[in-house]
Design an enzyme around this catalytic site. Structure first.
Site, PDB file in Angstrom:
ATOM      1  CE1 TYR A  89      -3.899  -2.197   0.416  1.00 54.22           C
ATOM      2  CE2 TYR A  89      -2.557  -3.317   2.049  1.00 54.22           C
ATOM      3  CZ  TYR A  89      -3.664  -3.287   1.235  1.00 54.22           C
ATOM      4  OH  TYR A  89      -4.537  -4.342   1.230  1.00 54.22           O
ATOM      5  CG  ASN A 112     -10.595  -3.105  -7.882  1.00 55.21           C
ATOM      6  OD1 ASN A 112     -11.202  -2.593  -8.811  1.00 55.21           O
ATOM      7  ND2 ASN A 112      -9.756  -4.112  -8.046  1.00 55.21           N
ATOM      8  CB  CYS A 120      -7.135  -4.739  -5.669  1.00 57.94           C
ATOM      9  SG  CYS A 120      -8.532  -5.865  -5.767  1.00 57.94           S
ATOM     10  CG  HIS A 121      -4.897 -10.305  -7.322  1.00 59.60           C
ATOM     11  ND1 HIS A 121      -5.572  -9.731  -8.387  1.00 59.60           N
ATOM     12  CD2 HIS A 121      -3.836 -10.954  -7.842  1.00 59.60           C
ATOM     13  CE1 HIS A 121      -4.941 -10.039  -9.508  1.00 59.60           C
ATOM     14  NE2 HIS A 121      -3.876 -10.774  -9.206  1.00 59.60           N
ATOM     15  CD  GLU A 147      -1.255 -12.245 -10.982  1.00 62.15           C
ATOM     16  OE1 GLU A 147      -0.336 -11.518 -10.528  1.00 62.15           O
ATOM     17  OE2 GLU A 147      -2.385 -11.803 -11.270  1.00 62.15           O
TER      18      GLU A 147
END
Length: 150
Positions: A89, A112, A120-121, A147
């Site tokens: 953040y 979001n 946002c993950h 990912e």
């Protein structure tokens, strides 16, 4: 208009106007898939399916998330986070030129409306810990592992 797309993380509801995607949200209850009723919903479904299959790292869709100017600024910054490159953040606050707005960035991140496509993950705690996720921490953990190729 909307459609429901099955995913490894549970069903996704994709909403759109004729011009842009406005919402992608996880559904907690199992529901039957709903076919895309527009070319844009069909393209969004195809791109998300390719993401889950490991064939897509970037999305190319018109987006129109509803939010305040600050939220919009945060959501644009989230779209710049590279694949498999979690950040904090604090990083996002610095990226938008407001390094003291860490808590506000966290709040905007949590609001979001377009999950996965606005990634946002990929935002984690400064100490590397998983922090809150509107879709639930299990989904966040799954998306980050996906990912990372795990």
């Amino acid at each position: 208009m909307h459609c429901i797309l099955p995913s490894p993380c549970g069903p996704l509801r994709i909403e759109a106007t004729p011009e842009a995607i406005t919402r992608v949200q996880f559904l907690d209850d199992e529901v039957l898939p709903v076919a895309a009723g527009s070319p844009l919903l069909a393209e969004a479904s195809a791109q998300l399916a390719a993401y889950f299959a490991g064939r897509r790292q970037h999305f190319d869709l018109p987006l129109a998330p509803h939010g305040t100017l600050f939220q919009q600024q945060v959501w644009r910054a989230l779209q710049e986070i590279p694949w498999n490159q979690p950040c904090s953040y604090t990083d996002i606050a610095a990226a938008i030129g407001n390094p003291r707005a860490v808590r506000a960035v966290g709040a905007a991140n949590g609001r979001n409306p377009i999950a996965i496509i606005i990634p946002c993950h990929r935002v984690i705690g400064a100490n590397g810990s998983l922090t809150g996720y509107a879709g639930g921490l299990a989904r966040k953990r799954w998306l980050l592992a996906h990912e990372a190729g795990s």
